[in-house]
Every structure is written in structure tokens, then in C-alpha cells.
Write a protein that holds these residues in place. Structure first.
Motif, PDB file in Angstrom:
ATOM      1  N   LYS A  12       0.816  -1.209   0.000  1.00 22.03           N
ATOM      2  CA  LYS A  12       0.000   0.000   0.000  1.00 22.03           C
ATOM      3  C   LYS A  12       0.854   1.265   0.000  1.00 22.03           C
ATOM      4  CE  LYS A  12      -3.933  -2.277   2.204  1.00 22.03           C
ATOM      5  NZ  LYS A  12      -4.860  -2.311   3.373  1.00 22.03           N
ATOM      6  N   ASP A  13       2.171   1.112   0.069  1.00 19.83           N
ATOM      7  CA  ASP A  13       3.075   2.261   0.003  1.00 19.83           C
ATOM      8  C   ASP A  13       3.178   2.828  -1.417  1.00 19.83           C
ATOM      9  OD1 ASP A  13       3.640   2.047   2.705  1.00 19.83           O
ATOM     10  OD2 ASP A  13       5.423   0.800   2.386  1.00 19.83           O
ATOM     11  N   ALA A  14       2.831   2.026  -2.409  1.00 15.79           N
ATOM     12  CA  ALA A  14       2.914   2.469  -3.800  1.00 15.79           C
ATOM     13  C   ALA A  14       1.561   3.011  -4.257  1.00 15.79           C
ATOM     14  CB  ALA A  14       3.350   1.307  -4.688  1.00 15.79           C
ATOM     15  N   PRO A  15       1.547   4.003  -5.144  1.00 18.36           N
ATOM     16  CA  PRO A  15       0.283   4.574  -5.625  1.00 18.36           C
ATOM     17  C   PRO A  15      -0.474   3.580  -6.503  1.00 18.36           C
ATOM     18  CG  PRO A  15       2.138   5.522  -6.812  1.00 18.36           C
ATOM     19  CD  PRO A  15       2.723   4.680  -5.729  1.00 18.36           C
ATOM     20  N   ILE A  16      -1.594   3.093  -6.016  1.00 16.40           N
ATOM     21  CA  ILE A  16      -2.305   2.030  -6.716  1.00 16.40           C
ATOM     22  C   ILE A  16      -2.772   2.476  -8.104  1.00 16.40           C
ATOM     23  CG2 ILE A  16      -4.544   2.591  -5.675  1.00 16.40           C
ATOM     24  CD1 ILE A  16      -3.127  -0.933  -6.510  1.00 16.40           C
ATOM     25  N   GLU A  17      -3.056   3.779  -8.272  1.00 16.92           N
ATOM     26  CA  GLU A  17      -3.528   4.253  -9.571  1.00 16.92           C
ATOM     27  C   GLU A  17      -2.460   4.142 -10.655  1.00 16.92           C
ATOM     28  OE1 GLU A  17      -1.920   7.896  -7.391  1.00 16.92           O
ATOM     29  OE2 GLU A  17      -3.127   6.131  -6.897  1.00 16.92           O
ATOM     30  N   LEU A  18      -1.203   4.010 -10.272  1.00 15.90           N
ATOM     31  CA  LEU A  18      -0.097   3.920 -11.233  1.00 15.90           C
ATOM     32  C   LEU A  18       0.202   2.486 -11.655  1.00 15.90           C
ATOM     33  CD1 LEU A  18       2.477   5.084 -12.679  1.00 15.90           C
ATOM     34  CD2 LEU A  18       3.664   4.827 -10.483  1.00 15.90           C
ATOM     35  N   LYS A  27       7.169   7.768 -15.661  1.00 12.09           N
ATOM     36  CA  LYS A  27       7.478   8.733 -16.712  1.00 12.09           C
ATOM     37  C   LYS A  27       6.846   8.349 -18.053  1.00 12.09           C
ATOM     38  CE  LYS A  27      11.811  10.379 -14.685  1.00 12.09           C
ATOM     39  NZ  LYS A  27      13.258  10.617 -14.905  1.00 12.09           N
ATOM     40  N   LEU A  28       6.286   7.148 -18.135  1.00 14.52           N
ATOM     41  CA  LEU A  28       5.676   6.679 -19.375  1.00 14.52           C
ATOM     42  C   LEU A  28       4.197   7.014 -19.467  1.00 14.52           C
ATOM     43  CD1 LEU A  28       7.134   3.036 -19.469  1.00 14.52           C
ATOM     44  CD2 LEU A  28       8.168   5.124 -20.390  1.00 14.52           C
ATOM     45  N   LYS A  64      16.692   8.337 -23.661  1.00 10.78           N
ATOM     46  CA  LYS A  64      17.964   8.770 -23.075  1.00 10.78           C
ATOM     47  C   LYS A  64      17.816   9.059 -21.591  1.00 10.78           C
ATOM     48  CE  LYS A  64      20.182  10.749 -27.189  1.00 10.78           C
ATOM     49  NZ  LYS A  64      20.750  11.983 -27.800  1.00 10.78           N
ATOM     50  N   GLU A  65      16.701   9.687 -21.218  1.00  5.88           N
ATOM     51  CA  GLU A  65      16.465   9.997 -19.809  1.00  5.88           C
ATOM     52  C   GLU A  65      16.326   8.729 -18.969  1.00  5.88           C
ATOM     53  OE1 GLU A  65      13.086  12.560 -19.466  1.00  5.88           O
ATOM     54  OE2 GLU A  65      13.798  13.929 -21.041  1.00  5.88           O
ATOM     55  N   LEU A  66      15.849   7.656 -19.592  1.00  3.82           N
ATOM     56  CA  LEU A  66      15.596   6.408 -18.861  1.00  3.82           C
ATOM     57  C   LEU A  66      16.771   5.436 -18.899  1.00  3.82           C
ATOM     58  CD1 LEU A  66      11.896   5.805 -19.956  1.00  3.82           C
ATOM     59  CD2 LEU A  66      12.721   6.702 -17.769  1.00  3.82           C
ATOM     60  N   GLY A  67      17.832   5.783 -19.637  1.00  4.06           N
ATOM     61  CA  GLY A  67      19.006   4.920 -19.601  1.00  4.06           C
ATOM     62  C   GLY A  67      19.633   4.572 -20.924  1.00  4.06           C
ATOM     63  N   ALA A  68      19.026   4.951 -22.037  1.00  5.22           N
ATOM     64  CA  ALA A  68      19.640   4.661 -23.339  1.00  5.22           C
ATOM     65  C   ALA A  68      20.933   5.453 -23.504  1.00  5.22           C
ATOM     66  CB  ALA A  68      18.678   4.991 -24.469  1.00  5.22           C
ATOM     67  N   THR A  69      21.963   4.787 -23.990  1.00  5.61           N
ATOM     68  CA  THR A  69      23.231   5.465 -24.275  1.00  5.61           C
ATOM     69  C   THR A  69      23.267   6.014 -25.691  1.00  5.61           C
ATOM     70  OG1 THR A  69      24.238   3.370 -24.967  1.00  5.61           O
ATOM     71  CG2 THR A  69      24.474   4.006 -22.644  1.00  5.61           C
ATOM     72  N   HIS A  70      22.436   5.444 -26.597  1.00  2.00           N
ATOM     73  CA  HIS A  70      22.381   5.873 -27.987  1.00  2.00           C
ATOM     74  C   HIS A  70      20.926   5.796 -28.460  1.00  2.00           C
ATOM     75  CE1 HIS A  70      26.500   4.387 -27.412  1.00  2.00           C
ATOM     76  NE2 HIS A  70      26.870   5.174 -28.411  1.00  2.00           N
ATOM     77  N   LEU A 113       2.336   7.588 -24.464  1.00  5.02           N
ATOM     78  CA  LEU A 113       2.965   6.268 -24.470  1.00  5.02           C
ATOM     79  C   LEU A 113       2.088   5.226 -23.783  1.00  5.02           C
ATOM     80  CD1 LEU A 113       6.641   7.223 -23.603  1.00  5.02           C
ATOM     81  CD2 LEU A 113       5.844   6.227 -25.744  1.00  5.02           C
ATOM     82  N   LYS A 114       1.659   5.525 -22.571  1.00  3.66           N
ATOM     83  CA  LYS A 114       0.870   4.568 -21.803  1.00  3.66           C
ATOM     84  C   LYS A 114      -0.290   5.303 -21.135  1.00  3.66           C
ATOM     85  CE  LYS A 114       0.955   0.851 -21.022  1.00  3.66           C
ATOM     86  NZ  LYS A 114       0.119  -0.297 -21.452  1.00  3.66           N
ATOM     87  N   PRO A 115      -1.462   5.261 -21.722  1.00  4.59           N
ATOM     88  CA  PRO A 115      -2.615   5.849 -21.058  1.00  4.59           C
ATOM     89  C   PRO A 115      -3.027   5.005 -19.848  1.00  4.59           C
ATOM     90  CG  PRO A 115      -3.033   5.471 -23.413  1.00  4.59           C
ATOM     91  CD  PRO A 115      -1.805   4.709 -23.043  1.00  4.59           C
ATOM     92  N   ILE A 116      -3.397   5.692 -18.775  1.00  2.00           N
ATOM     93  CA  ILE A 116      -4.022   5.030 -17.628  1.00  2.00           C
ATOM     94  C   ILE A 116      -5.383   5.675 -17.425  1.00  2.00           C
ATOM     95  CG2 ILE A 116      -3.938   4.612 -15.149  1.00  2.00           C
ATOM     96  CD1 ILE A 116      -0.970   4.427 -15.281  1.00  2.00           C
TER      97      ILE A 116
END
Length: 385
Positions: free
Chosen positions: A174-180, A354-355, A245-251, A377-380
Motif C-alpha cells: 500500500k506504500d505504492a500509488p495504486i492508480e499507477l 514517466k511513461l 535517453k532519460e531512462l538509460g539509453a546510451t544511444h 505512451l501509456k494511457p491510464i
């Protein structure tokens, strides 16, 4: 195809039916229609969940368009997250008030389920795409008792209440936001699991994702967690490549602007060790295989229409020892993997928030448009508070 639903509501008294609002897919390619319907109470090992929010996935849309022949009219939705409202008499591991993420249906007793590979359950298609339970019954009906196809991915979570099985309702903190958390049940789990569980990406290796949507970018984050030294994202949308790139891509590579196979080979020094194909486009899979290095391995998770062929050079595959592997739901065991992803998110190592972009239930068709044109990218879909 549209089907006149001859299945029955499981035996129940009228007083046991609960009012719900659900987004119904009435016919092939049609907009979702919010309707006032009814759902029965849970039985046996079933769990009734108040849906807080549901992710929208590419699979919802290919079923709407009947690329997979699931009977209509139907309540879709298969990335549900919410709060347990009631449980069947045989439920042992969940209680009313638990926060849960709903994942895919599986029988729990076939060879694959027993061996820890429930994504390859012998009854997978029936339980997830059958349009009813395994006995041909529906849990949802209209006010005049006309049954509506449901049990999509053992949940049909485009609704204020959904029924699932105990084994595909995953208890989360329950520490995590269930809506996400809903997208962890399918799309995010698929991308991350393909990298961690199926490809088993190794430290200091090279990895490329073909497609930088929600699944591909989940793969990028997972490759970073695995310690890949070179992480390449391929797409045609610059904003997605920037997020990669923000999430970890190097190229990053915009495949509209350069020879993508040659670019991957140049960056990796001969070809990628690991790759993820999430677009469902056969020609892109062909490129993905060509861009693998010696002993390279590509995981295929993108879903085109049934019976779609793809081409590759057999001798290229043979001489280089390349591997093509189909991956369902990230080869994950949701009861284990989804809480692990939640833990990684809470530690700041898997920022899949972030998605996403949130939509009101009334705006579900706008979410479809934004997903299809690439602006989201990902509608909720926020179903209830």
C-alpha cells in the motif's frame, strides 16, 4: 468478428448482482461505450476488485479491431489495479482491502504452470481471449439480463468492478500509488520481463530496443538495471528517443533518418548481443535479426494479426548462432515479478511513471486517439477514487 452472446450468467440470485459502469466494445473498430451494467459476486477462487485505474494496452486495441478474434460485444481492459472488495469461499491468500494488480489468466495446474512458466499455460488463449470463463459463462450482464462477453485476461477491467482469479490478482504494498500500478500487469511487465527473465541481459553487454513505446522503454529501464553497457533505442518519434535517453539509453537512432542496421552494427562493434522487438512489424523484426551480433538473441513481444509471417536469412541465423525467441508477458511469474518491479520503482530504479498519462473514464476514447497517434505512451484510465 461480432458474436451474438449465447453464454449464460453463472447461477445467482438477482439480489447478488452489483451495479457497475463499464466501457463496452460493441462491434469491430467501434469507440468504447460507457454503459450501466451488472456483475455477479465472486465464487470459489474468484476475487471482486474495485478498479481504481486501468492501463490501456496495444492488445486492447487489436482485439477491438478483431486482429485477435475475441467475441463482441465485450468489456476489455487487462491492466487493472484496485482494492479487493469481496472474495470467494476458496480464496486463501487475499483479503478484503488488499491492494492488487491484475495480470494475465492461467490455469495453475498444467505442465507449464507447474514448472514456473504460467505465461505459456496450456489454456492461455482460452482464459485470456475466450470472452467468457472456461465454462462458457459470463459474469457481466445488462439490466435486462443479456450477458456481455467478459473475462478478458481473466479480468475485463475497463469497469468499476472486475472479477479475477486469485492467482492473477497480485497483492502489492500500500506504500505504492495504486492508480499507477496497473500497467505492471501486462505492458510494463512484458518489456521488463523480456529483458530480465527471457533475454537475461548481462552486465557490460549491448542491447537494442526496436520501438520506444511503453514496452520498449520498459526494456530500456530493465537493461540499465541489468548493467548493459550500451543501450540503443530505435524509433521514428524524436520525443520518445529523448525520453529513452532519460531512462538509460546510451544511444538513439531515428530509423527514418539513417540505415538503422548499419548504425546498430557501428555502435556495437559488429552487432547487438541482445534485442527486443516490440512493434509487431515484420520488416522491423527482419532488421532486428540482421543487426544481431554473433550469438545475439532477439526477443519478440510485438503482436501483429494472427498468421503474420516474417522473413530472415536462414544462413545468417545458422552461421552466426543467432536466436529468435517469442516472449509472452515477459516470461514472468506475476506473483513474484510484479512486487519486485514495485520495489524497484519505490527505490527510484524503475521510473515507469514517466511513461504514463492519466485520463478520466469518460475520456477513454480520447486516450485511444492519443495512444494511436503516439502522443501518449501509456494511457491510464482512472476508473474510480
Amino acid at each position: 468478428m461480432t458474436d451474438t452472446n449465447n453464454s449464460q450468467i453463472n447461477d445467482t440470485q438477482d439480489g447478488d448482482l452489483l451495479d457497475i459502469t463499464a466501457a463496452v466494445t460493441p462491434k469491430e473498430g467501434a469507440d468504447f461505450e460507457l454503459q450501466s451494467l451488472k456483475i455477479r459476486q465472486p465464487q470459489g477462487d474468484e476475487v471482486l476488485v474495485k478498479i481504481v485505474a486501468t492501463g490501456m494496452c496495444h492488445t486492447d486495441l487489436i482485439v477491438r479491431d478483431q486482429l485477435y478474434p475475441v467475441p463482441l460485444p465485450l468489456v476489455l481492459g487487462h491492466e487493472g489495479a484496485g482494492i479487493v472488495q469481496a472474495i470467494g469461499d476458496n480464496v486463501k491468500t487475499l483479503e478484503v482491502g488488499d491492494h492488487v494488480v491484475l495480470s494475465y489468466g492461467h490455469c495453475g495446474h498444467c505442465k507449464q504452470c507447474y514448472s514456473g512458466q504460467p505465461a505459456y499455460c496450456a489454456e492461455f488463449f482460452e482464459r485470456n481471449f475466450g470472452g467468457s470463463d472456461t465454462h462458457g459463462n459470463n459474469a457481466i450482464c445488462t439490466s435486462d439480463d443479456q450477458s456481455i462477453h467478459d473475462h478478458f485476461f481473466a479480468q475485463s477491467s475497463f469497469a468499476t468492478l472486475a472479477l479475477s482469479q486469485e492467482n492473477n490478482a497480485i497483492k502489492v504494498t500500500k506504500d505504492a500509488p495504486i492508480e499507477l500500478l496497473g500497467p505492471l500487469g501486462c505492458g510494463v511487465q512484458t518489456g521488463a520481463g523480456a529483458v530480465i527473465n527471457a533475454l537475461k541481459v548481462t552486465p557490460a553487454s549491448t542491447f537494442v530496443t526496436w520501438g520506444a513505446g511503453a514496452v520498449g522503454l520498459s526494456g530500456v529501464m530493465a537493461a540499465k538495471i541489468c548493467g548493459a553497457a550500451t543501450i540503443i533505442a530505435v524509433d521514428i518519434v524524436d520525443s520518445r528517443l529523448q525520453l529513452a535517453k532519460e531512462l538509460g539509453a546510451t544511444h538513439t537512432i531515428n530509423s527514418k533518418e539513417q540505415d538503422v542496421v548499419e548504425a546498430v552494427k557501428e555502435i556495437t562493434g559488429g552487432g547487438a548481443d541482445f534485442a527486443l522487438e516490440s512493434t509487431g512489424v515484420p520488416d522491423i523484426l527482419t532488421q532486428g535479426v540482421e543487426a544481431l551480433g554473433i550469438l545475439g538473441k532477439i526477443a519478440v513481444v510485438g503482436a501483429p494479426a494472427l498468421e503474420t509471417p516474417a522473413n530472415f536469412d536462414v544462413n545468417d541465423l545458422l552461421i552466426s548462432g543467432k536466436s529468435i525467441v517469442g516472449v509472452v508477458e515477459g516470461n514472468s511469474r506475476p506473483k513474484i515479478f510484479i512486487p519486485e518491479l514495485v520495489d524497484l520503482y519505490l527505490k527510484g530504479q524503475f521510473p515507469f511513471d514517466k511513461l504514463v498519462k492519466y485520463y478520466k473514464f469518460d475520456d477513454i476514447n480520447q486516450a485511444v486517439k492519443d495512444s494511436e497517434n503516439g502522443t501518449t505512451l501509456k494511457p491510464i484510465i482512472k476508473i474510480s477514487d
